[in-house]
Design a protein around this motif. Structure first.
Motif, mmCIF file in Angstrom:
data_model
loop_
_atom_site.group_PDB
_atom_site.id
_atom_site.type_symbol
_atom_site.label_atom_id
_atom_site.label_comp_id
_atom_site.label_asym_id
_atom_site.label_seq_id
_atom_site.Cartn_x
_atom_site.Cartn_y
_atom_site.Cartn_z
ATOM 1 N N PRO A 81 90.058 -39.823 -65.696
ATOM 2 C CA PRO A 81 90.663 -39.867 -67.027
ATOM 3 C C PRO A 81 92.101 -40.373 -67.037
ATOM 4 C CG PRO A 81 89.430 -37.827 -66.738
ATOM 5 C CD PRO A 81 89.473 -38.498 -65.391
ATOM 6 N N TYR A 82 92.827 -40.102 -65.945
ATOM 7 C CA TYR A 82 94.226 -40.543 -65.848
ATOM 8 C C TYR A 82 94.471 -41.113 -64.455
ATOM 9 C CZ TYR A 82 94.440 -37.239 -69.718
ATOM 10 O OH TYR A 82 94.183 -36.572 -70.885
ATOM 11 N N SER B 34 93.405 -36.235 -61.074
ATOM 12 C CA SER B 34 92.520 -36.245 -62.233
ATOM 13 C C SER B 34 91.168 -36.786 -61.799
ATOM 14 C CB SER B 34 93.134 -37.139 -63.314
ATOM 15 O OG SER B 34 92.230 -37.389 -64.363
ATOM 16 N N ALA C 38 96.247 -43.321 -69.471
ATOM 17 C CA ALA C 38 95.087 -42.622 -70.016
ATOM 18 C C ALA C 38 93.931 -43.594 -70.161
ATOM 19 C CB ALA C 38 95.429 -42.004 -71.364
ATOM 20 N N GLN C 39 92.740 -43.132 -69.798
ATOM 21 C CA GLN C 39 91.565 -43.999 -69.804
ATOM 22 C C GLN C 39 91.140 -44.394 -71.214
ATOM 23 O OE1 GLN C 39 90.116 -46.095 -67.667
ATOM 24 N NE2 GLN C 39 89.126 -44.567 -66.379
ATOM 25 N N ASP D 272 91.637 -39.144 -74.125
ATOM 26 C CA ASP D 272 92.447 -38.708 -72.988
ATOM 27 C C ASP D 272 93.937 -38.826 -73.327
ATOM 28 O OD1 ASP D 272 90.175 -38.246 -71.407
ATOM 29 O OD2 ASP D 272 90.120 -40.339 -70.746
ATOM 30 N N MET E 160 96.581 -35.581 -73.368
ATOM 31 C CA MET E 160 97.774 -35.518 -72.536
ATOM 32 C C MET E 160 99.038 -35.545 -73.400
ATOM 33 S SD MET E 160 99.074 -35.139 -69.522
ATOM 34 C CE MET E 160 97.813 -35.517 -68.290
#
Length: 288
Positions: free
Chosen positions: A19-20, A215, A249-250, A254, A258
């Motif tokens: 995700p990150y 992550s 961030a994906q 996400d 965050m």
């Protein structure tokens, strides 16, 4: 003369399957032309953009290292231990090692970490650099509790070098990315409290004096150690070395999650980019 060509453009980096992941690392430097030349000629990144006081270098059009002129004071005990550039394959790591050997680039270490193989060096202003390749996730060894097993074992440089192409090195290939950042911190428990408890990264591995967080099941996107910085306090304004690093961030969900964590922890937002500094004033910036 044969040119070393990229053979791995379609390979997805293990570090980015999360995700990150880590994006561009910004360094505050004293001698911008010298450092720009080093990251271009020695490290093998391409100069993508240049403006007064700033150079941006990367691979495949993606900025990985941003150099900003104007270091006002030496770096303190806390800060950057190393930035880690992740190559797509072992073949690419072998090609870089051949380039280093032929051009007299001095290495400071070489290790097999079971999950990865890594070469270590420093730039002319003392910023640590790791250049590495990951093994695939199914190859990562596991501890009895199911956690990832990591170690520091000898890397056979002669064997690695034997896998390199001949010819002129043309730089790091498309598909190269920033794999992780490793920080010098004053206390690993405080680093875990910030990066795990506030920002939501998972604690993956503990070494004596170091914590590794990530992550999406990666072995580590962020690490903090006290090997030369135990008890260090916050960094001063304008120090040489690490200025900031990006958390990428994906997707939109996400990013929103965050962003909420960063703002709840006392961060700020400028032009849509949330940011926060850890207890040692290492700043991270959230981007899409």
């Amino acid at each position: 003369m044969t040119l070393v060509q990229d053979k791995t453009k379609s390979v997805r980096l293990e570090a980015h399957d999360a995700p990150y992941h880590i994006g561009a690392v910004t360094l505050r430097v004293r001698d911008l032309p010298k450092l720009t030349a080093y990251y271009r000629d020695a490290i093998g990144l391409k100069l993508l953009r240049e403006a007064p006081g700033v150079s941006e270098l990367g691979a495949g059009g993606t900025v990985l290292v941003r150099l900003v002129e104007g270091a006002a004071r030496p770096t303190s005990a806390a800060g950057l231990f190393h930035l880690a550039i992740l190559l797509p394959s072992r073949h690419d790591l072998a090609n870089w090692l051949r380039h280093a050997a032929e051009t007299g680039i001095r290495l400071e270490g070489a290790s097999d970490h079971l999950v990865s193989e890594a070469l270590y060096l420093s730039d002319p202003e003392g910023n640590g650099i790791e250049i590495y390749r990951d093994r695939t996730r199914p190859e990562w060894p596991r501890r009895p509790d199911g956690g990832i097993a990591m170690a520091t074992e000898r890397l056979d440089l002669d064997r690695l070098l034997s896998e390199a192409d001949g010819g002129t090195y043309v730089g790091m290939p498309e598909g190269t990315g920033m794999g992780h950042v490793h920080l010098r911190v004053g206390d690993t428990a405080a680093a875990e409290a910030f990066y795990r408890d506030l920002l939501g990264f998972d604690l993956m591995v503990r070494y004596p004096g170091a914590s590794f967080l990530a992550s999406g099941g990666y072995h580590h996107h962020i690490a903090g150690n006290i090997w030369g910085s135990r008890g260090a306090g916050p960094r001063g304004a304008g120090e040489a070395g690490l200025d900031s690093f990006e958390i990428v961030a994906q997707d939109a969900a996400d990013f929103a999650a965050m962003r909420e964590r960063i703002l709840a922890a006392g961060g700020e937002e400028t032009d849509g980019a949330p940011s926060i500094a850890d207890p040692w004033r290492n700043r991270l910036v959230l981007v899409r």
